[in-house]
Design a protein around this motif. Sequence first.
Motif, PDB file in Angstrom:
ATOM      1  N   ALA A   1      40.354  33.616 -36.585  1.00 15.92           N
ATOM      2  CA  ALA A   1      39.818  34.241 -37.766  1.00 15.92           C
ATOM      3  C   ALA A   1      38.355  34.769 -37.795  1.00 15.92           C
ATOM      4  O   ALA A   1      37.495  34.201 -36.905  1.00 15.92           O
ATOM      5  CB  ALA A   1      39.950  33.302 -38.953  1.00 15.92           C
TER       6      ALA A   1
ATOM      7  N   TYR B   1      42.001  26.521 -39.095  1.00  9.75           N
ATOM      8  CA  TYR B   1      43.508  27.300 -39.403  1.00  9.75           C
ATOM      9  C   TYR B   1      44.346  26.542 -38.226  1.00  9.75           C
ATOM     10  O   TYR B   1      44.026  26.380 -37.142  1.00  9.75           O
ATOM     11  CB  TYR B   1      43.175  28.737 -38.764  1.00  9.75           C
TER      12      TYR B   1
ATOM     13  N   PRO C   1      39.941  32.265 -49.148  1.00  8.02           N
ATOM     14  CA  PRO C   1      40.827  31.408 -48.175  1.00  8.02           C
ATOM     15  C   PRO C   1      41.905  30.762 -49.217  1.00  8.02           C
ATOM     16  O   PRO C   1      42.926  30.396 -48.600  1.00  8.02           O
ATOM     17  CB  PRO C   1      39.633  30.181 -47.688  1.00  8.02           C
TER      18      PRO C   1
ATOM     19  N   SER D   1      45.136  26.146 -48.524  1.00 11.69           N
ATOM     20  CA  SER D   1      46.318  27.041 -48.798  1.00 11.69           C
ATOM     21  C   SER D   1      47.306  27.212 -47.448  1.00 11.69           C
ATOM     22  O   SER D   1      46.987  26.730 -46.721  1.00 11.69           O
ATOM     23  CB  SER D   1      45.800  28.363 -49.125  1.00 11.69           C
TER      24      SER D   1
ATOM     25  N   PHE E   1      49.296  30.209 -45.373  1.00 11.73           N
ATOM     26  CA  PHE E   1      49.879  31.674 -45.386  1.00 11.73           C
ATOM     27  C   PHE E   1      51.265  31.701 -44.809  1.00 11.73           C
ATOM     28  O   PHE E   1      51.357  31.437 -43.574  1.00 11.73           O
ATOM     29  CB  PHE E   1      48.982  32.330 -44.582  1.00 11.73           C
TER      30      PHE E   1
ATOM     31  N   PRO F   1      45.119  33.548 -48.979  1.00 11.84           N
ATOM     32  CA  PRO F   1      45.469  34.517 -48.184  1.00 11.84           C
ATOM     33  C   PRO F   1      46.338  35.525 -48.402  1.00 11.84           C
ATOM     34  O   PRO F   1      47.457  35.244 -49.040  1.00 11.84           O
ATOM     35  CB  PRO F   1      45.614  33.506 -46.780  1.00 11.84           C
TER      36      PRO F   1
ATOM     37  N   ASP G   1      44.084  38.789 -44.961  1.00 16.05           N
ATOM     38  CA  ASP G   1      42.687  38.764 -45.555  1.00 16.05           C
ATOM     39  C   ASP G   1      42.469  37.029 -46.103  1.00 16.05           C
ATOM     40  O   ASP G   1      43.213  36.381 -46.581  1.00 16.05           O
ATOM     41  CB  ASP G   1      43.001  39.498 -46.997  1.00 16.05           C
ATOM     42  N   VAL G   2      41.500  36.810 -45.399  1.00 13.40           N
ATOM     43  CA  VAL G   2      41.013  35.486 -45.826  1.00 13.40           C
ATOM     44  C   VAL G   2      39.694  35.312 -46.292  1.00 13.40           C
ATOM     45  O   VAL G   2      38.909  34.578 -46.385  1.00 13.40           O
ATOM     46  CB  VAL G   2      40.932  34.524 -44.532  1.00 13.40           C
TER      47      VAL G   2
ATOM     48  N   GLY H   1      42.124  37.022 -40.686  1.00 14.39           N
ATOM     49  CA  GLY H   1      42.940  36.314 -39.868  1.00 14.39           C
ATOM     50  C   GLY H   1      43.815  36.971 -39.115  1.00 14.39           C
ATOM     51  O   GLY H   1      44.290  38.106 -39.646  1.00 14.39           O
TER      52      GLY H   1
ATOM     53  N   ILE I   1      45.485  26.233 -43.920  1.00 12.55           N
ATOM     54  CA  ILE I   1      44.074  26.529 -43.682  1.00 12.55           C
ATOM     55  C   ILE I   1      43.463  25.298 -44.533  1.00 12.55           C
ATOM     56  O   ILE I   1      44.047  24.986 -45.758  1.00 12.55           O
ATOM     57  CB  ILE I   1      43.780  27.949 -44.688  1.00 12.55           C
TER      58      ILE I   1
END
Length: 563
Positions: A474, A438, A496, A461, A463, A499, A492-493, A479, A448
């Motif tokens: 995390a 992260y 992944p 991804s 976030f 997120p 919420d991960v 996270g 991520i």
Amino acid sequence: MERARGVWASGDLIYVASGLTGVKVVNSTDPNPKGVSGVDSSGFARRLWVVGRYAYVAAEQAGLEIVDISVPEKPTVVGRYNETNGNTSGVHVVGSTAYVANGPLGVHLLDVSDPSSPSMIATYSLGSPTAYAYDVFCVGTTMYIAAGQDGLQIIDVSNPSSPAFIGRYIDRMVGADTQGVIADGSVAYLSDLVQGAIFIDVSTLATPAMLGAYAVSDTVWDIYIDSNNIYISAGYAGVHILSIATRAFVGTYDTSGIAYGAFPLGDKLFVADDWLGIEVLNISDQSRPFEMGRYDTPDTGKALAVNGLTVYIGHSLFGITGYDVTDPTKPFEFQTYVVSGSIQDMFALNNYLYVAAVYSGVTILDISDPVRTRYKGNVKSLNDAYGVTVKGTIAYVAAGPAGLQVVNVTSVTSPSILSAVSISGSARYVYLQGDLLYLAALNGGVVIYDVSTPESPTQISVFTDPTAASYVVATDKVGIVSDSERGLVFFDVSTPSTPTFIVEFKIAGVPNGLAVVNTAVYVAAQEGGLSIVEFSTPSAPTVVGQYQTAGRALDVAVSGNTA
């Protein structure tokens, strides 16, 4: 001590642009001023301009930061503009417009009518490969730019959305480099690396002409004027005072450090004296200034690492201090190790300490013998490092505007960069959770990566919900981000690749360093001390413990039952 680079005074308060430790607020009623509070910068606070309840901070790689100072005990960053390529060194605010000097990118004109959301009005490009916007100042509808080797540029901003060139003054001396500017309508006052202070007749804007210069024995870094005097900040040559009417010498004071800026208020002159903080001069007799007191901008313990029963604290300046915590109730200092640069983060693994620092990249130290730390290597081609973590023989480095750097540390004596991964935003912190990395990237949110192949991170991804992500931790499902503007952001991960936002959670203070243990996150919250937040129900986090530290809490580590 940290660096005092810019200063502003109003009433009983002094505001200090303090390099990597942001903005300090100081009470000046006592001859030896006392610190009131401070707020961290995401960059290097070089200059500031105060209008009403806001301080506008030129923060180099972090761009423009806008700080609400209406409550002096709790200054808060409320807005940022950092589309500046890491070059912001000067700012002037008139009405609802901020004029921001951004190095080779020229000057950005920003609408700051809503300080929480500054927006671009226009960009003025300097039009020369040798030009560099160091500073900017406006009088009426005229903008003056200290343009480095291109001297002084004069711009019409009567229509802010379409700034137009009027005239230029270039100092033809070899090495001339204009660093600062201020003007009063008929004269522009410049600081220049070669000639010192230069005075330019701007009564005819299209054809500015030199009136004279004032030379000193060192570099003139900044100039300020009031209705009576010119105040010249001249590095190791201290502060010089000239009459504004005649430009004749009035008085001087050789400060103890490096004079970078000065601000007069009544019979006091506040001098930003670099490593030695703020020096307060009595100028009731301006021909004979003398020191009344000083405020030492404190060095900051900014990073923590734990190796067995040894805790290492990395300071913004002056290196690393090691403490034996065999008895946690009686930690004692047993060594100091000097590392160049300003330490931002540290990571301990297999008896090596990886030290991330601005100006010096990543340094690797052998800490197998706690009382005899030994230098092993440095990533020579990496300049600024803000965060570091290690997996196997690969180090991942948050390198500010340079993004994510992947470093081979198989040989600790000759580490080498394997690759650089560009990002949106400015990389500030990296955290490993299993095969996921992260990366906190300020306004770029959290990126991520899959690092199951450590030397080849693959982006999964981004976030994007955080507005100023400075730290991230995390678990396998949740996270948590430190966002200086929004508090803690939980996301919420569990998947992944997608997120999703869970909740925003405010705590006392401004969250900085984080440590996660099971379903508890330990938060170093600057003036708010240490908070412990339980998140077994991620949508409803709860503060279950709080400890008010004596100073600003900037980082936290947890080992067993001890934080």
